[in-house]
Scaffold this motif. Structure first.
Motif, mmCIF file in Angstrom:
data_model
loop_
_atom_site.group_PDB
_atom_site.id
_atom_site.type_symbol
_atom_site.label_atom_id
_atom_site.label_comp_id
_atom_site.label_asym_id
_atom_site.label_seq_id
_atom_site.Cartn_x
_atom_site.Cartn_y
_atom_site.Cartn_z
ATOM 1 N N THR A 83 50.263 24.468 62.531
ATOM 2 C CA THR A 83 49.650 23.161 62.308
ATOM 3 C C THR A 83 49.030 23.153 60.907
ATOM 4 O O THR A 83 48.730 24.213 60.338
ATOM 5 C CB THR A 83 48.555 22.887 63.345
ATOM 6 O OG1 THR A 83 47.493 23.844 63.169
ATOM 7 C CG2 THR A 83 49.104 22.981 64.757
ATOM 8 N N ARG A 85 46.050 22.581 59.963
ATOM 9 C CA ARG A 85 44.754 23.269 59.943
ATOM 10 C C ARG A 85 44.940 24.791 59.934
ATOM 11 O O ARG A 85 44.229 25.501 59.226
ATOM 12 C CB ARG A 85 43.912 22.821 61.139
ATOM 13 C CG ARG A 85 42.509 23.412 61.139
ATOM 14 C CD ARG A 85 41.633 22.837 62.235
ATOM 15 N NE ARG A 85 41.071 21.557 61.856
ATOM 16 C CZ ARG A 85 41.381 20.404 62.415
ATOM 17 N NH1 ARG A 85 42.284 20.364 63.389
ATOM 18 N NH2 ARG A 85 40.809 19.285 62.020
ATOM 19 N N THR A 86 45.900 25.290 60.712
ATOM 20 C CA THR A 86 46.170 26.733 60.719
ATOM 21 C C THR A 86 46.738 27.179 59.376
ATOM 22 O O THR A 86 46.387 28.244 58.867
ATOM 23 C CB THR A 86 47.160 27.081 61.849
ATOM 24 O OG1 THR A 86 46.623 26.647 63.102
ATOM 25 C CG2 THR A 86 47.407 28.580 61.906
ATOM 26 N N TRP A 89 43.774 27.484 57.000
ATOM 27 C CA TRP A 89 43.008 28.715 57.222
ATOM 28 C C TRP A 89 43.770 29.917 56.677
ATOM 29 O O TRP A 89 43.181 30.805 56.044
ATOM 30 C CB TRP A 89 42.746 28.916 58.724
ATOM 31 C CG TRP A 89 41.510 28.243 59.234
ATOM 32 C CD1 TRP A 89 41.420 27.210 60.117
ATOM 33 C CD2 TRP A 89 40.156 28.568 58.871
ATOM 34 N NE1 TRP A 89 40.113 26.868 60.329
ATOM 35 C CE2 TRP A 89 39.303 27.692 59.586
ATOM 36 C CE3 TRP A 89 39.584 29.511 58.014
ATOM 37 C CZ2 TRP A 89 37.926 27.735 59.468
ATOM 38 C CZ3 TRP A 89 38.196 29.558 57.891
ATOM 39 C CH2 TRP A 89 37.382 28.673 58.615
ATOM 40 N N CYS A 158 42.378 23.296 50.913
ATOM 41 C CA CYS A 158 42.346 24.013 52.195
ATOM 42 C C CYS A 158 41.136 23.601 53.021
ATOM 43 O O CYS A 158 41.247 23.348 54.237
ATOM 44 C CB CYS A 158 42.322 25.527 51.949
ATOM 45 S SG CYS A 158 43.859 26.240 51.331
ATOM 46 N N CYS A 161 41.600 20.139 54.390
ATOM 47 C CA CYS A 161 42.562 20.131 55.495
ATOM 48 C C CYS A 161 41.942 20.702 56.771
ATOM 49 O O CYS A 161 42.194 20.194 57.874
ATOM 50 C CB CYS A 161 43.810 20.923 55.105
ATOM 51 S SG CYS A 161 45.094 20.929 56.374
ATOM 52 N N ILE A 162 41.141 21.747 56.633
ATOM 53 C CA ILE A 162 40.472 22.325 57.808
ATOM 54 C C ILE A 162 39.554 21.292 58.455
ATOM 55 O O ILE A 162 39.455 21.199 59.683
ATOM 56 C CB ILE A 162 39.680 23.575 57.402
ATOM 57 C CG1 ILE A 162 40.654 24.713 57.030
ATOM 58 C CG2 ILE A 162 38.742 24.031 58.512
ATOM 59 C CD1 ILE A 162 39.994 25.908 56.381
ATOM 60 N N ARG A 163 38.904 20.476 57.633
ATOM 61 C CA ARG A 163 37.989 19.470 58.165
ATOM 62 C C ARG A 163 38.720 18.279 58.781
ATOM 63 O O ARG A 163 38.295 17.753 59.815
ATOM 64 C CB ARG A 163 37.055 18.987 57.053
ATOM 65 C CG ARG A 163 36.050 20.036 56.595
ATOM 66 C CD ARG A 163 35.221 19.499 55.439
ATOM 67 N NE ARG A 163 34.162 20.432 55.057
ATOM 68 C CZ ARG A 163 33.356 20.255 54.010
ATOM 69 N NH1 ARG A 163 33.477 19.155 53.253
ATOM 70 N NH2 ARG A 163 32.430 21.162 53.727
ATOM 71 N N SER A 164 39.802 17.848 58.137
ATOM 72 C CA SER A 164 40.472 16.620 58.573
ATOM 73 C C SER A 164 41.697 16.850 59.443
ATOM 74 O O SER A 164 42.112 15.951 60.181
ATOM 75 C CB SER A 164 40.894 15.806 57.342
ATOM 76 O OG SER A 164 41.909 16.499 56.616
ATOM 77 N N GLY A 165 42.298 18.032 59.326
ATOM 78 C CA GLY A 165 43.507 18.305 60.093
ATOM 79 C C GLY A 165 44.781 17.890 59.414
ATOM 80 O O GLY A 165 45.878 18.085 59.951
ATOM 81 N N TRP A 167 46.799 17.670 55.346
ATOM 82 C CA TRP A 167 46.724 18.077 53.945
ATOM 83 C C TRP A 167 46.441 16.879 53.050
ATOM 84 O O TRP A 167 47.070 15.829 53.214
ATOM 85 C CB TRP A 167 48.035 18.722 53.510
ATOM 86 C CG TRP A 167 48.218 20.118 53.989
ATOM 87 C CD1 TRP A 167 49.030 20.553 54.984
ATOM 88 C CD2 TRP A 167 47.570 21.285 53.466
ATOM 89 N NE1 TRP A 167 48.932 21.915 55.139
ATOM 90 C CE2 TRP A 167 48.043 22.389 54.218
ATOM 91 C CE3 TRP A 167 46.638 21.508 52.456
ATOM 92 C CZ2 TRP A 167 47.612 23.693 53.978
ATOM 93 C CZ3 TRP A 167 46.207 22.813 52.215
ATOM 94 C CH2 TRP A 167 46.693 23.881 52.969
#
Length: 215
Positions: A83, A85-86, A89, A158, A161-165, A167
């Motif tokens: 995904t 988000r992954t 990370w 990054c 993207c981690i916050r919103s899910g 890119w």
């Protein structure tokens, strides 16, 4: 923030595309060298030095541009199935553990490498003319700075993207969007297109936003 990120993308793109023209000079020099060597039996004394300096310049100055376009080689047989988000990370950890330590080492050692060469007015040992090579070595810390800037941009992406899910856009995405708008405007009345985009928030025919991962 997005304007700053795209601004650094534009800087990396400008540098990469500008120095891409060195491929023409490199091609011309290699062709000339081969011609005079095998036709006139009179090889140049400078062709080899100029060739490797131009090739090194082309290779190094394209680094930040390739990073801005996500163009570096990646073994993505697993990564592409993650995904967003992954993926973010995964990238963030690799940037922190490997990219930034390597870039700082590259910048520091590159600066000392250049400084020592400049102090000695170092010349090439590969040809009788012995051209100075410290200007070429100056590119090493310069490239390190450009890669550092672009790396920081990628880390911010990054985190976003981690916050919103999803890119965030990069410059290549923005340029693609501009091409889609121009293509759509060529097919229908621009005023009608503008009204449709204002009503839907999308370009007619544009793929759904959730299909885009930026990778």
């Amino acid at each position: 923030m997005q304007r700053l990120l795209l601004g650094i993308d534009r800087l990396s793109t400008f540098v990469g595309q500008t120095f891409a023209w060195t491929i023409l000079a490199l091609t011309g020099i290699v062709v000339y060298e081969v011609f005079v060597r095998y036709v006139f039996r009179a090889p140049t004394s400078w062709g080899y030095d100029v060739s490797y300096m131009l090739y090194g310049t082309l290779f190094m100055m394209a680094g930040a541009y390739a990073l801005s376009r996500n163009g570096h080689v990646r073994g993505d047989f697993l990564y592409r199935n993650f995904t967003p988000r992954t993926q973010a990370w995964f990238d963030l950890v690799l940037f922190i553990l490997f990219f930034f330590p390597a870039i700082f080492a590259f910048m520091i050692s590159g600066w000392h490498f250049f400084a020592e060469s400049f102090r000695q007015n170092e010349r090439s040992m590969f040809s009788p003319t012995g051209p100075v090579i410290w200007p070429f070595k100056l590119l090493i810390p310069v490239v390190g700075v450009l890669l550092l800037l672009q790396g920081l941009v990628e880390v911010v992406r990054c985190v976003q993207c981690i916050r919103s899910g999803t890119w965030p856009q990069r410059l290549s995405d923005v340029e693609e969007l501009e091409q889609q708008i121009l293509a759509a405007a060529a097919e229908k009345d621009p005023e009608l297109l503008a009204r449709e985009m204002a009503a839907s928030g999308r370009i007619p025919g544009e793929r759904a936003a959730d299909e885009h991962t930026g990778r």
